[in-house]
Design an enzyme around this catalytic site. Structure first.
Site, PDB file in Angstrom:
ATOM      1  N   SER A  51       0.802  -1.217   0.000  1.00 36.58           N
ATOM      2  CA  SER A  51       0.000   0.000   0.000  1.00 36.58           C
ATOM      3  C   SER A  51       0.839   1.273   0.000  1.00 36.58           C
ATOM      4  O   SER A  51       0.301   2.368  -0.109  1.00 36.58           O
ATOM      5  CB  SER A  51      -0.946   0.008   1.202  1.00 36.58           C
ATOM      6  OG  SER A  51      -0.181  -0.103   2.390  1.00 36.58           O
ATOM      7  N   HIS A  90       1.657   3.935   6.886  1.00 35.28           N
ATOM      8  CA  HIS A  90       1.030   4.856   5.940  1.00 35.28           C
ATOM      9  C   HIS A  90       1.479   6.283   6.203  1.00 35.28           C
ATOM     10  O   HIS A  90       2.120   6.576   7.199  1.00 35.28           O
ATOM     11  CB  HIS A  90      -0.508   4.768   6.042  1.00 35.28           C
ATOM     12  CG  HIS A  90      -1.060   3.552   5.353  1.00 35.28           C
ATOM     13  ND1 HIS A  90      -2.347   3.115   5.542  1.00 35.28           N
ATOM     14  CD2 HIS A  90      -0.506   2.689   4.470  1.00 35.28           C
ATOM     15  CE1 HIS A  90      -2.555   2.029   4.800  1.00 35.28           C
ATOM     16  NE2 HIS A  90      -1.450   1.755   4.150  1.00 35.28           N
ATOM     17  N   ASP A 116      -7.472   6.101   5.415  1.00 35.37           N
ATOM     18  CA  ASP A 116      -7.519   4.931   6.274  1.00 35.37           C
ATOM     19  C   ASP A 116      -8.744   4.840   7.155  1.00 35.37           C
ATOM     20  O   ASP A 116      -8.810   3.984   8.032  1.00 35.37           O
ATOM     21  CB  ASP A 116      -6.266   4.908   7.167  1.00 35.37           C
ATOM     22  CG  ASP A 116      -5.024   4.531   6.381  1.00 35.37           C
ATOM     23  OD1 ASP A 116      -3.928   4.615   6.959  1.00 35.37           O
ATOM     24  OD2 ASP A 116      -5.166   4.151   5.212  1.00 35.37           O
TER      25      ASP A 116
END
Lengths: 174, 216
Positions: A51, A90, A116
């Site tokens: 990701s 992230h 998210d």
């Protein structure tokens, strides 16, 4: 090979076992020492998903630092979803609070379409910097962490590796 | 002494097997082994392992946040103990493979090997006769394919070291002993008989050609 062990006195056998125990405990204490130094519960993590491509690939090893409480937008953080033990890597895209108010962050993977919010626990819309975040990424080594992924996907590998290590250290007397 | 075969090319195995044989031999001669140095090493080592295990258990049960301070303390304690452990092994043990007492005489034996040199260096410190270094090639007591033969090893030790020779007169060959140290009263040449000198009084004929060279 094993007969060499049988000829040992009990104290010498204890010394050989101590050698193996010290290998394990030194490795563990080094890890804990790094944890204390970085103030992070897991100072080194492995990237598990894609990701964050192209910045990080699956299997990259990341080094974390958790002593900077004023996380900025654009920093890459690692956090645990409340209730789950899987670290997620992230980027911070929004921040709220900070200073005297508790800092709250919103994150999104570079390679993901949405932020998210869906990944967080039910009812949770933001990350709490002091509670949820394990640390921000300060460095990385590509690909080295793939061994960890293999070890977690094939747990028998862990036992085999440990058993092999034990055998080598206890039987070796150099 | 088991008939274990080792690799005659590995210096570490040669030294370790010889060290073990030395310990067994001396204990067999009723040298009371003094285990203090090894006990201290084991105590320091296992203490640090216990600290690591306790930290692991606390972390497993209570998680990171709750145990942070204890972990920091434990890491420092572990580092100190490990430092002490390494210091003990390096400074105090210093290659010592046996420390023991027999009939009031305390001896301390340290062994050493040099890289790529198949020789056994032994330093013996005895309360009665001071410190001494003796060396011998490993081939004296190892066969070409790696079997340890006890007899030549024991003979070398008994002949070269007075404390051991006194304990094991069967192995202490007369000629070599006289070269190194003049006879003490209990091993004076007996005036009668065939001229063989034998301290313990047991039959000396089995010793072979060296003994028969001595005339009365």
């Amino acid at each position: 090979m094993f007969s060499a062990l049988g000829n040992l006195q009990p104290r010498q056998l204890a010394a050989q076992i101590l050698n193996f125990a010290l290998v394990l405990s030194t490795a563990f204490m080094l890890w804990k020492g790094l944890s204390v130094f970085t103030n992070s519960s897991s100072p080194i993590v492995v990237v598990l998903s894609g990701s964050m491509e192209p910045a990080f690939q699956r299997g990259d090893l990341l080094f974390l630092w958790n002593r900077g409480q004023e996380t900025q937008v654009g920093e890459i953080v690692v956090y645990n979803v409340r209730g789950k033990d899987i670290p997620i890597v992230h980027r911070v895209i929004r921040r709220f609070g900070g200073g005297s108010a508790p800092l709250q962050l919103l994150t999104k993977g570079d390679n993901n379409a949405a932020d998210d919010t869906e990944l967080y626990a039910r009812g949770q819309s933001y990350l709490d910097r002091s509670k949820d975040v394990i640390g921000s990424v300060v460095g990385y080594v590509p690909f080295v962490g793939y061994v960890t992924i293999l070890l977690s996907e094939y747990p028998w590998l862990k036992t085999a590796m440990l058993g092999f290590m034990a055998l080598t250290v206890v039987l070796q007397r150099e | 002494m088991g008939d274990t075969k080792i690799s005659p090319h590995s210096l570490a195995e040669l030294k370790n097997t010889t060290d073990d044989a030395l310990g067994n031999y001396l204990r067999g001669l009723k040298f009371e082994q003094d285990n203090t140095r090894l006990d201290v090493r084991l105590a320091i080592g296992y203490a640090s392992v216990v600290i690591a295990a306790a930290t692991f258990a606390a972390d497993y049960k209570l998680g990171w946040e709750a145990t942070k301070t204890w972990t920091a303390v434990a890491v420092v304690a572990y580092a100190l103990l490990n430092g002490a452990f390494t210091y003990w092994m390096w400074a105090v043990e210093k290659g010592c493979v046996f420390t023991g007492v027999r009939e009031g005489n305390k001896i301390s034996v340290a062994s050493k090997t040099k890289k790529h040199d198949p020789t056994y260096y032994l330093t013996i410190s005895s309360a009665n006769s001071g410190s001494k270094q003796i060396t011998a090639p490993f081939t004296t007591w190892f066969t070409a394919d790696g079997y340890f033969v006890a007899k030549p090893f024991q003979q070398w030790l008994a002949s070269s070291v007075e404390a051991i020779g006194n304990a094991d007169s069967k192995n202490a060959l007369r000629d070599q002993r006289d070269e190194i140290a003049s006879p003490s009263p209990e091993v004076e040449l007996t005036p009668q008989g065939n001229g063989t000198a034998d301290a313990s009084g047991t039959d000396g004929k089995a010793k072979g050609s060296k003994r028969s060279k001595r005339k009365g």
